[in-house]
Structures are given as C-alpha cells and as structure tokens.
Motif scaffolding. Structure first.
Motif, PDB file in Angstrom:
ATOM      1  N   LEU A   1       7.133   0.033  -9.193  1.00  0.00           N
ATOM      2  CA  LEU A   1       5.968   0.810  -8.902  1.00  0.00           C
ATOM      3  C   LEU A   1       5.270   0.049  -7.569  1.00  0.00           C
ATOM      4  O   LEU A   1       4.348   0.481  -7.043  1.00  0.00           O
ATOM      5  N   ARG A   2       6.076  -1.105  -6.961  1.00  0.00           N
ATOM      6  CA  ARG A   2       5.753  -1.792  -5.812  1.00  0.00           C
ATOM      7  C   ARG A   2       4.192  -2.521  -5.894  1.00  0.00           C
ATOM      8  O   ARG A   2       3.604  -2.696  -5.272  1.00  0.00           O
ATOM      9  N   TRP A   3       3.879  -2.891  -7.282  1.00  0.00           N
ATOM     10  CA  TRP A   3       2.729  -3.681  -7.646  1.00  0.00           C
ATOM     11  C   TRP A   3       2.686  -5.036  -6.893  1.00  0.00           C
ATOM     12  O   TRP A   3       3.635  -5.750  -7.329  1.00  0.00           O
ATOM     13  N   ASP A   4       1.848  -5.280  -6.236  1.00  0.00           N
ATOM     14  CA  ASP A   4       1.699  -6.666  -5.676  1.00  0.00           C
ATOM     15  C   ASP A   4       0.807  -7.477  -6.540  1.00  0.00           C
ATOM     16  O   ASP A   4      -0.295  -7.549  -6.434  1.00  0.00           O
TER      17      ASP A   4
ATOM     18  N   HIS B   1       0.926  -0.968  -0.054  1.00  0.00           N
ATOM     19  CA  HIS B   1      -0.130  -0.051   0.101  1.00  0.00           C
ATOM     20  C   HIS B   1       0.818   1.374  -0.119  1.00  0.00           C
ATOM     21  O   HIS B   1       1.422   1.464   0.883  1.00  0.00           O
ATOM     22  N   MET B   2       1.056   1.873  -1.015  1.00  0.00           N
ATOM     23  CA  MET B   2       1.880   3.244  -1.120  1.00  0.00           C
ATOM     24  C   MET B   2       1.149   3.966  -2.367  1.00  0.00           C
ATOM     25  O   MET B   2       0.578   3.492  -3.202  1.00  0.00           O
ATOM     26  N   ALA B   3       1.581   5.220  -2.407  1.00  0.00           N
ATOM     27  CA  ALA B   3       1.288   6.024  -3.249  1.00  0.00           C
ATOM     28  C   ALA B   3       2.027   7.327  -3.804  1.00  0.00           C
ATOM     29  O   ALA B   3       2.928   7.686  -2.801  1.00  0.00           O
ATOM     30  N   PHE B   4       2.194   7.736  -4.995  1.00  0.00           N
ATOM     31  CA  PHE B   4       2.878   8.847  -5.120  1.00  0.00           C
ATOM     32  C   PHE B   4       1.954   9.903  -5.611  1.00  0.00           C
ATOM     33  O   PHE B   4       1.092   9.671  -6.006  1.00  0.00           O
ATOM     34  N   GLY B   5       2.326  11.192  -5.497  1.00  0.00           N
ATOM     35  CA  GLY B   5       1.453  12.292  -5.760  1.00  0.00           C
ATOM     36  C   GLY B   5       2.116  13.508  -6.073  1.00  0.00           C
ATOM     37  O   GLY B   5       3.496  13.830  -5.825  1.00  0.00           O
ATOM     38  N   VAL B   6       1.608  14.575  -6.687  1.00  0.00           N
ATOM     39  CA  VAL B   6       1.971  15.896  -6.970  1.00  0.00           C
ATOM     40  C   VAL B   6       1.163  16.659  -6.548  1.00  0.00           C
ATOM     41  O   VAL B   6      -0.212  16.538  -6.737  1.00  0.00           O
ATOM     42  N   THR B   7       1.252  17.887  -5.938  1.00  0.00           N
ATOM     43  CA  THR B   7       0.610  19.165  -5.517  1.00  0.00           C
ATOM     44  C   THR B   7       1.264  20.066  -6.212  1.00  0.00           C
ATOM     45  O   THR B   7       2.323  20.482  -6.432  1.00  0.00           O
TER      46      THR B   7
END
Length: 70
Positions: free
Chosen positions: A53-56, A1-7
C-alpha cells in the motif's frame, strides 16, 4: 504520497490512482454486470500489506507549537 480512489456515476465506476509522479484513471465499468472488478479492488486493498500500500513507516508525528504535524 499517493492515493487510490473510486468514483461512481449511475451504474458506471472508475478506479483512480495518484501519486507525485502520475495520475491514472481506468475506463468506466458497469459495476452491476462487471462486479468482479469491484470485488478484486476491495480485496486487494483489504489484504495488502503496508509495503504494497506504499505505507511509509519512517513518517512520524511531532508536536510543534501545540499542533500535530507529520
């Protein structure tokens, strides 16, 4: 469970990463004058393989009581 983001706020942008253990945030950059960071970020996500991308691949969907769950 992880996420990348941009603000983005005005001309400043930050990159984010979060997972179960930690949340990381970059220093703000001006994406107009420092566009190489934005290009590198999106190219990295676009050309990364599932492992990077750490896809499981072990996560499977199941139908429980008529609803899809993971």
């Amino acid at each position: 469970h992880m996420a990348f983001g941009v603000t983005v706020e005005n001309m400043k942008m930050r990159f984010w990463f979060t997972c179960r253990a930690i949340m990381l945030m970059s220093e703000p950059i001006n994406f107009i004058t420092e566009s190489e960071h934005l290009i590198y970020f999106f190219c990295s996500l676009s050309f990364a393989n599932e492992h990077e991308l750490r896809w499981d691949p072990t996560i499977q969907s199941v139908c429980a009581r008529g609803e899809i769950q993971y």
